[in-house]
Write an enzyme that holds these catalytic residues in place. Sequence first.
Site, mmCIF file in Angstrom:
data_model
loop_
_atom_site.group_PDB
_atom_site.id
_atom_site.type_symbol
_atom_site.label_atom_id
_atom_site.label_comp_id
_atom_site.label_asym_id
_atom_site.label_seq_id
_atom_site.Cartn_x
_atom_site.Cartn_y
_atom_site.Cartn_z
ATOM 1 N N ASN A 1 0.104 -9.030 -11.044
ATOM 2 C CA ASN A 1 -0.968 -8.036 -10.942
ATOM 3 C C ASN A 1 -0.535 -6.708 -11.583
ATOM 4 O OD1 ASN A 1 -1.723 -5.755 -8.364
ATOM 5 N ND2 ASN A 1 -3.274 -6.470 -9.778
ATOM 6 N N GLY A 2 -1.508 -6.107 -12.269
ATOM 7 C CA GLY A 2 -1.294 -4.769 -12.821
ATOM 8 C C GLY A 2 -1.832 -4.647 -14.224
ATOM 9 N N ASP A 3 -2.810 -3.731 -14.385
ATOM 10 C CA ASP A 3 -3.296 -3.366 -15.721
ATOM 11 C C ASP A 3 -3.914 -4.492 -16.525
ATOM 12 O OD1 ASP A 3 -2.656 -0.736 -15.503
ATOM 13 O OD2 ASP A 3 -0.871 -0.806 -16.778
ATOM 14 N N CYS B 1 0.850 -1.199 0.000
ATOM 15 C CA CYS B 1 0.000 0.000 0.000
ATOM 16 C C CYS B 1 0.887 1.251 0.000
ATOM 17 C CB CYS B 1 -0.920 0.004 1.223
ATOM 18 S SG CYS B 1 -1.979 1.464 1.230
HETATM 19 C C1 LIG Z 1 -9.145 2.043 -4.671
HETATM 20 C C2 LIG Z 1 -8.046 1.021 -4.479
HETATM 21 C C3 LIG Z 1 -7.916 0.384 -3.249
HETATM 22 C C4 LIG Z 1 -6.905 -0.551 -3.053
HETATM 23 N N1 LIG Z 1 -6.832 -1.220 -1.854
HETATM 24 C C5 LIG Z 1 -5.896 -2.196 -1.681
HETATM 25 C C6 LIG Z 1 -5.877 -2.999 -0.501
HETATM 26 O O1 LIG Z 1 -6.710 -2.867 0.411
HETATM 27 N N2 LIG Z 1 -4.892 -3.945 -0.405
HETATM 28 C C7 LIG Z 1 -3.956 -4.147 -1.408
HETATM 29 O O2 LIG Z 1 -3.097 -5.007 -1.288
HETATM 30 N N3 LIG Z 1 -3.987 -3.419 -2.534
HETATM 31 C C8 LIG Z 1 -4.935 -2.481 -2.705
HETATM 32 N N4 LIG Z 1 -5.010 -1.806 -3.891
HETATM 33 C C9 LIG Z 1 -4.089 -2.181 -4.987
HETATM 34 C C10 LIG Z 1 -4.720 -3.268 -5.863
HETATM 35 O O3 LIG Z 1 -4.899 -4.459 -5.132
HETATM 36 C C11 LIG Z 1 -3.845 -3.552 -7.093
HETATM 37 O O4 LIG Z 1 -2.602 -4.024 -6.648
HETATM 38 C C12 LIG Z 1 -3.617 -2.313 -7.964
HETATM 39 O O5 LIG Z 1 -4.822 -1.630 -8.182
HETATM 40 C C13 LIG Z 1 -2.959 -2.681 -9.300
HETATM 41 O O6 LIG Z 1 -3.800 -3.520 -10.043
HETATM 42 P P1 LIG Z 1 -4.648 -2.964 -11.301
HETATM 43 O O7 LIG Z 1 -3.677 -2.232 -12.200
HETATM 44 O O8 LIG Z 1 -5.241 -4.213 -11.899
HETATM 45 O O9 LIG Z 1 -5.674 -2.034 -10.729
HETATM 46 C C14 LIG Z 1 -5.994 -0.854 -4.103
HETATM 47 C C15 LIG Z 1 -6.141 -0.216 -5.333
HETATM 48 C C16 LIG Z 1 -7.144 0.700 -5.534
HETATM 49 C C17 LIG Z 1 -7.279 1.349 -6.891
#
Ligand SMILES: Cc1cc2nc3c(=O)[nH]c(=O)nc-3n(C[C@H](O)[C@H](O)[C@H](O)COP(=O)(O)O)c2cc1C
Length: 317
Positions: A199-201, A99
């Site tokens: 994970n990512g995008d 985070c």
């Molecule tokens: C609004 C929001 C809240 C998130 N809360 C958490 C969380 O509680 N724990 C965590 O490990 N990652 C959290 N993340 C990160 C996501 O789990 C993920 O790693 C990140 O969005 C990248 O993936 P994506 O590109 O598919 O969105 C959060 C992301 C967003 C956008």
Amino acid sequence: MSDITCYTHGLALAPMAGYTGSPFRVVCRTLGATGLVTEMVTAAGISRRSVKSIRYLRYLPEEKPLGVQLFGAKPADFSRSAELVSTLGFSFIDINAGCPVKKVLSSGSGAALLRDLPRLFEVVRATVAATSLPVTVKIRLGFSPDEPLPEGMCGLLCAAGASAVTIHGRYRSDMFGGAVNPEGIERLSRNSPVPVVANGDVKSPADGERLLSLEGVTGLMVGRGALGNPWIFRALSGGPPKPGPGEIRQVIARQLELMLAECPQPGMFNAMRGHLVHYLKGFPGAACLRDRAVRVATPRDVLELADEAEELIWGAL
Ligand SMILES: Cc1cc2nc3c(=O)[nH]c(=O)nc-3n(C[C@H](O)[C@H](O)[C@H](O)COP(=O)(O)O)c2cc1C
């Protein structure tokens, strides 16, 4: 698939605080998400048996197998909270070491652990010692491009007792912006002795294939690509990529029903608004509906928007 492989070798919904409470997790499970985990919950709060923190641990039977994600800085908080959550039916415990939010970092939690690896390993060891559940860790590529994690990071986490690692392919300094860095993920996943979830995008099957083709990657995690589009899990499993006639309304109505059951009104409408602005995208007239979505205050308001979305997309059903 065993409980933990549903997470490590399948399609996981990323924990997203404020979005991935029980209702959205159920919706995503129905559409093919095999791996589910709670949003981050404070280990210190659970250790103190704080009612506010414990509320985040509620889930429905259809979410199982489900993991619980803990964040914190003190090994003792992790061991005390791990003992408690181990009695609640979760299938694994995930440690948040990614985070990027300042408030979380200032307490030494989240991505701050990427800068203090001895502490991160101590946190993992303390958690593993307190539970018989598998313990997984969610990391980023490092704190910044100048402070990348060592190539053998997954091996070090494994030595501390971790059963799997999730790698969000960005640095803490990227926050949530910029494109994901597959090479950075592979640098860490290549020699991993434990399963790696990438994970990512991930917004399409092609994005998913790209991450799954990386050496050492065993599973995928989808975050923002699932907001307003839980059908992405169906698409990633080879099914229809887009919702068919009536499906948007059906999913919104189901989510509303679950949210009403879970949260006291009117607080629940804040969360619903956050989801609606994602559902109401990508079709002519959607912008007008989104303007109204930020003001919904009753179940009827929500269902009217869902009906209008269907009409705009498909004509009168
Ligand atoms: C609004 C929001 C809240 C998130 N809360 C958490 C969380 O509680 N724990 C965590 O490990 N990652 C959290 N993340 C990160 C996501 O789990 C993920 O790693 C990140 O969005 C990248 O993936 P994506 O590109 O598919 O969105 C959060 C992301 C967003 C956008």
